[in-house]
Every structure is written in structure tokens, then in C-alpha cells.
Design a protein around this motif. Structure first.
Motif, mmCIF file in Angstrom:
data_model
loop_
_atom_site.group_PDB
_atom_site.id
_atom_site.type_symbol
_atom_site.label_atom_id
_atom_site.label_comp_id
_atom_site.label_asym_id
_atom_site.label_seq_id
_atom_site.Cartn_x
_atom_site.Cartn_y
_atom_site.Cartn_z
ATOM 1 N N GLN A 1 9.637 26.911 65.138
ATOM 2 C CA GLN A 1 9.990 28.015 64.139
ATOM 3 C C GLN A 1 8.839 28.611 63.341
ATOM 4 O O GLN A 1 8.863 29.795 63.272
ATOM 5 N N GLY A 2 7.684 27.893 63.044
ATOM 6 C CA GLY A 2 6.521 28.358 62.486
ATOM 7 C C GLY A 2 5.925 29.311 63.573
ATOM 8 O O GLY A 2 5.316 30.361 62.783
ATOM 9 N N VAL A 3 5.962 29.117 64.864
ATOM 10 C CA VAL A 3 5.358 30.002 65.497
ATOM 11 C C VAL A 3 6.062 31.426 65.648
ATOM 12 O O VAL A 3 5.298 32.459 65.622
ATOM 13 N N GLY A 4 7.356 31.340 65.658
ATOM 14 C CA GLY A 4 8.069 32.338 65.479
ATOM 15 C C GLY A 4 7.763 33.332 64.140
ATOM 16 O O GLY A 4 7.633 34.562 63.931
ATOM 17 N N ILE B 1 11.575 33.775 69.381
ATOM 18 C CA ILE B 1 11.132 32.301 69.208
ATOM 19 C C ILE B 1 12.017 31.766 68.147
ATOM 20 O O ILE B 1 12.201 30.379 68.237
ATOM 21 N N PHE B 2 11.753 32.492 66.876
ATOM 22 C CA PHE B 2 12.531 31.760 65.805
ATOM 23 C C PHE B 2 13.961 31.435 65.864
ATOM 24 O O PHE B 2 14.394 30.540 65.434
ATOM 25 N N THR B 3 14.698 32.421 66.387
ATOM 26 C CA THR B 3 16.155 32.042 67.017
ATOM 27 C C THR B 3 16.256 30.970 67.703
ATOM 28 O O THR B 3 17.069 30.185 67.197
ATOM 29 N N LEU B 4 15.733 30.828 68.728
ATOM 30 C CA LEU B 4 16.034 29.529 69.685
ATOM 31 C C LEU B 4 15.391 28.465 69.110
ATOM 32 O O LEU B 4 16.144 27.345 69.320
ATOM 33 N N SER B 5 14.297 28.394 68.414
ATOM 34 C CA SER B 5 13.812 27.195 67.638
ATOM 35 C C SER B 5 14.771 26.894 66.552
ATOM 36 O O SER B 5 15.096 25.388 66.310
ATOM 37 N N SER B 6 15.716 27.645 65.877
ATOM 38 C CA SER B 6 16.307 27.537 65.110
ATOM 39 C C SER B 6 17.803 26.787 65.567
ATOM 40 O O SER B 6 18.375 25.893 64.974
ATOM 41 N N TYR C 1 6.429 23.342 59.880
ATOM 42 C CA TYR C 1 6.879 24.651 60.020
ATOM 43 C C TYR C 1 5.643 25.485 58.981
ATOM 44 O O TYR C 1 4.981 26.362 59.510
ATOM 45 N N ILE C 2 5.221 24.899 57.838
ATOM 46 C CA ILE C 2 4.064 25.786 57.025
ATOM 47 C C ILE C 2 2.872 25.580 57.698
ATOM 48 O O ILE C 2 2.047 26.527 58.020
ATOM 49 N N LEU C 3 2.717 24.375 58.332
ATOM 50 C CA LEU C 3 1.401 24.262 59.063
ATOM 51 C C LEU C 3 1.051 25.284 60.031
ATOM 52 O O LEU C 3 -0.046 25.921 60.059
ATOM 53 N N VAL C 4 2.214 25.290 61.182
ATOM 54 C CA VAL C 4 1.916 26.445 61.986
ATOM 55 C C VAL C 4 2.096 27.519 61.674
ATOM 56 O O VAL C 4 1.348 28.616 62.164
ATOM 57 N N PHE C 5 3.044 28.041 60.744
ATOM 58 C CA PHE C 5 2.981 29.353 59.945
ATOM 59 C C PHE C 5 1.786 29.726 59.447
ATOM 60 O O PHE C 5 1.254 30.846 60.009
ATOM 61 N N ALA C 6 1.153 28.910 58.589
ATOM 62 C CA ALA C 6 -0.035 29.109 58.342
ATOM 63 C C ALA C 6 -1.259 29.430 59.125
ATOM 64 O O ALA C 6 -2.265 30.242 59.140
#
Length: 472
Positions: free
Chosen positions: A102-105, A78-83, A48-53
Motif C-alpha cells: 500500500q505504501g508503494v501505491g 497498486i493501492f487498491t489491490l494491496s488494500s 506503510y509509512i516506511l515505504v511511503f516516505a
């Protein structure tokens, strides 16, 4: 209407902040039910952090190209569906993939929030109040996240720590669609090369997490570190030559910016490491229930929030550099003292040092103002983005580097599994304490000469002693 729009932006940001905190306490439960190793748990958090950053700066660039409202709604979807996918996952691989998505969202949501607030509140006074409300979501997530994660993992299926995002996401989407009006002016025309940054971070993370199991000198680990080095160099070269770079390299000529960035990163390194490994330690070694382990972090977060509010007055009395350095010293002391708590410890042995940690962490709030206020107005946005990315990257390193140290120490121990983990955990905390101590001279040097200026409305800003040394 504007304050409803702020509610939508704040809820969206709160979801991403909460996701950084809510899952840590549930990790032991997830580990048991999915049969994961420590490295598997690290991937759940790190993916999560990897893609987020890696994509956060790209998210800001997309907002410039396509509009903040459109990118915000896309990220929220994207965040809601991946959650939903994460909450329904039945294998470690499926959960890690959902967390990465989730990180993308989150990378689309977070950098667009401030841009939307600026559009919604053109009046500086109202904007200041709105940013204050929006900023409080970080402290609130640190208090609610561990407690909610502990309660859910003990009383419900662990998947609900992600499924709770679904109804919140739907409400936020509807609210944003109604209250946030489309309004944007295209200020960028190209997307640059975000893939290089993501490739570098992924390769480094893979090498650090899998190095112990595969062997630090194995071909795949050496190749991962080689890819990291090549991608990092390529990214720097590309950014230095790009017409519209995501990162303006001249920012790093500023003593305040570079030193503040390093200090902030060291803080994140300690915070992420403490939250991740202490949740395992409290439950697996000290025997806390998930609810008790989550509740143990709440007083620390509340103290941090209270001190953060008062940090303006502290920095006015001591100066920015001394305030931040004192905060780092208190954090380092707390981390070291936590490492002295043995297997027979209880909450009374842990609580004073967690509170001390919260006290120190709250004193670092003026650091952000010190870093950003020395920037020209046309560079404040990218400086803010780089600061946010650095925090996530250093937090990622806090989990992966400390995880490698802990795993190595644990594997070398001849003690029973729990005591071996405790030995690795204590050793790792001592290392963290010394790393945090290194932030003291950096803060004193880089923030020297910064003075506190009180503006109308009680807001705080800082000003470097000489504008000529603040930036080029």
C-alpha cells in the motif's frame, strides 16, 4: 470536466490520508485476533509509512519521466489491490506485506496529485480554490479515520478498514480515466537512487522496533544501525553529485527551509505517536470500546481544522514564528497533561487536553507557506516533496522511537501488564512533551522576519525579510 477530475485526484489522496488514521483504533482488535506483540503492531503501521516516505520522492520523479496521469493511475491500482490483500490477510506477516505494498501505491499517488491539479487548473485563481479543496482532505481524514476505524472494528470484521478502499479505488480509477486528460512534458530523464533512501529508513526502523527484543548491542541490531548510517551517507553523496538529484542539497542552506522542516518534523513526531499509542491506551487501560476510542479523536480533529482556517488571521496578528511557537507550546502542554491521566480516568479527564492539542496543532498550518514561499519557483516542487517526506519520516520515528521507549519502560516494570503499559505510556508522553517544546526556539529563530502578505482572493503567503538569506 475539470472539477470531476479534481474529484478523482482528491479521492485518491483521501484514501492515502485515511489509511494513516483509520487503522490505529483497530489495532487492539487486530492484536487480539492475530496474536501480535506491540512490535508487530508497530510494523503494521510503520511498514506503510516506511515505504511511503522512502519512495515518495521517487514517485514524483516517475511522474516527471512518465507523466502524472499514468503514474497516478498506476499508484491507484497498486493501492487498491494491496488494500484488498490487507483486508483478507489472516496472519501478521501477510498484513504487514500488504501494508508495505500500500505504501508503494501511496508514494505514487500523493506526489502526483499537485502536479495534476496544476495541469487541470492553469488559471491561478481556480488553482488556488482547487488546492484548498484538495488540502481539506487531510483534516477530513483525521476526523473520519479514527471514528470509522472504531466503528468497523467493533461492529464488523477489522479487515473492512482496508476493504473499504476497494470500491472507492474502483470509482476513483474510472473517474480519473474519464476526466483526467493525458498531458505531460518530460522534464526529467533519470530516476536517481531512491533505493538508498529506502534502505536507510528500513534499517533504522528495524533497529528501533526490534532492538528491545533482540538486544540493543546484538549483532543484528548493530548491523541494522550500521546499514542505516552507510546508506544515509551514500544517499547524501549520490544526491550531491547527481545531474538531476531528487533532493537539491542547497535547499538546506536556507534558514527558513531547514528550521521549518525541523519544526514540521517535530509536529509529525508528536501527532503520529499520539494517535498510535493513545488508541491502545484508551481501549486497553481506560476501557473504551473501539467506537468510543475513535470518537474521542473527532473533536480534536475538528478543532484543529477550524483553527487551521483561522490561522491566517492569527499569524497576521502575531507573525508566523510566534504563531507556530505558540502552537507548539499548547501541544506540549496538552501532551504532558494527558500523561497525568491515571488508570481510573474517563473521557471527561481526557477531552480537554485533546481539544487543547487540536488548538495547538491547527496553529502550525502557516508553517508550510513560510517554508515554501521563500523558495525560487524552480525549486518549490522539490521543496514541497522534501517537506512531505520529512513529515512521514518524523512520523515513522515518532512510532518507532517512542515504541522503543515504551517497550523498554514496560519491560522494566514490576507492575501488572496493564499498569506496566500505563507507566510506559505516561513516561513516553513526557518525553514527547519535551521534544515538542524543543520546536519553540527552532520556530522562533528560523521563522523570524517572515511577514504575512495578503494577495487578491484572500490567500496568504509569506516573505522573508531578505531574499538573500532565504536561499542561494
Amino acid at each position: 470536466m475539470r472539477w470531476w477530475a479534481l474529484g478523482a485526484v482528491t479521492l485518491g489522496t483521501f484514501m492515502t490520508y485515511l489509511d494513516n488514521n483509520v487503522g490505529n483504533v483497530a489495532l487492539p482488535t487486530i492484536q487480539r485476533e492475530l496474536g501480535l506483540t506491540i512490535s508487530g503492531l508497530e510494523w503494521i503501521v510503520s511498514s506503510y509509512i516506511l515505504v511511503f516516505a522512502g519512495l515518495m520522492l521517487a514517485g514524483g520523479r516517475l511522474a516527471d519521466v512518465y507523466g502524472a496521469r499514468r503514474v497516478f493511475l498506476t499508484g491507484l491500482t497498486i493501492f487498491t489491490l494491496s488494500s484488498l490483500a490487507a483486508g483478507l490477510a489472516t496472519t501478521g506477516g501477510a498484513l504487514i506485506a500488504a501494508r508495505a505494498t500500500q505504501g508503494v501505491g501511496a508514494a505514487l499517488l500523493t506526489p502526483t496529485a499537485l502536479a495534476l491539479i496544476g495541469q487541470i487548473f492553469p488559471d491561478p485563481g481556480e488553482r488556488g480554490r482547487a488546492v484548498g479543496i484538495w488540502s481539506a482532505t487531510g483534516a477530513l481524514s483525521m476526523a473520519l479515520g479514527p471514528a470509522a476505524g472504531g466503528f468497523i472494528s467493533e461492529n464488523l470484521h477489522w479487515g473492512w478498514i482496508y476493504l473499504i478502499n476497494v470500491p472507492v479505488g474502483l470509482v476513483t480509477f474510472g473517474l480519473a480515466l474519464w476526466a483526467v486528460r493525458p498531458a505531460f512534458e518530460r522534464v526529467r530523464h533519470s530516476l536517481d537512487l531512491p533505493g538508498l533512501a529506502t534502505s536507510a529508513l528500513f534499517a533504522l526502523t528495524y533497529g528501533l522496533i526490534e532492538g528491545e527484543a533482540a538486544g540493543w548491542t546484538s549483532p543484528e541490531i548493530l548491523a541494522a544501525f550500521g546499514v542505516f548510517a552507510a546508506a544515509a551517507v551514500a544517499f547524501v553523496l549520490a544526491e550531491s553529485r547527481a545531474a538531476e538529484p531528487m533532493i537539491v542539497m542547497s535547499l538546506f542552506r536556507s534558514r527558513t527551509f531547514t528550521g521549518g522542516l525541523i519544526t514540521s518534523g517535530i509536529w509529525s513526531f508528536g501527532v503520529f505517536g499520539i494517535y498510535f499509542f493513545s488508541a491502545l491506551w484508551l481501549q486497553n487501560v481506560l476501557g473504551f470500546s473501539p467506537t468510543e476510542a475513535g470518537a474521542a479523536f473527532v473533536p480534536m480533529a475538528l478543532v484543529m481544522a477550524v483553527v487551521a482556517v483561522q490561522s491566517q488571521r492569527i499569524s497576521a496578528a502575531l507573525g508566523i514564528g510566534r504563531t507556530v511557537a505558540l502552537g507548539m507550546a499548547l501541544m506540549a502542554a496538552a501532551i504532558y497533561l494527558i500523561s497525568r491521566v491515571g488508570a481510573g480516568g474517563d473521557y471527561a479527564d481526557v477531552a480537554p487536553w485533546l481539544l487543547l492539542y487540536g488548538l495547538g496543532g491547527g496553529m502550525l498550518v502557516p508553517l508550510t507557506a513560510a517554508v515554501l514561499s521563500g523558495m525560487p519557483k524552480d525549486r518549490s516542487g522539490v521543496a514541497s516533496g522534501v517537506l512531505n517526506v520529512s513529515r512521514e519520516v518524523f512520523g515513522l520515528l515518532g512510532i518507532t522511537v517512542l515504541g522503543a521507549l515504551l517497550t523498554s519502560r514496560q519491560s522494566a516494570s514490576t507492575q501488572p501488564p496493564l499498569l506496566a503499559f500505563l507507566d510506559g505510556y505516561q513516561f513516553t508522553l513526557v518525553v514527547v512533551a519535551f521534544v515538542v517544546l524543543a520546536g519553540i526556539p527552532v520556530a522562533l529563530y528560523s521563522l523570524r522576519g517572515s511577514a504575512v502578505i495578503w494577495r487578491s482572493g484572500g490567500s496568504e503567503a509569506t516573505e522573508p525579510a531578505s531574499r538573500s538569506e532565504a536561499y542561494f
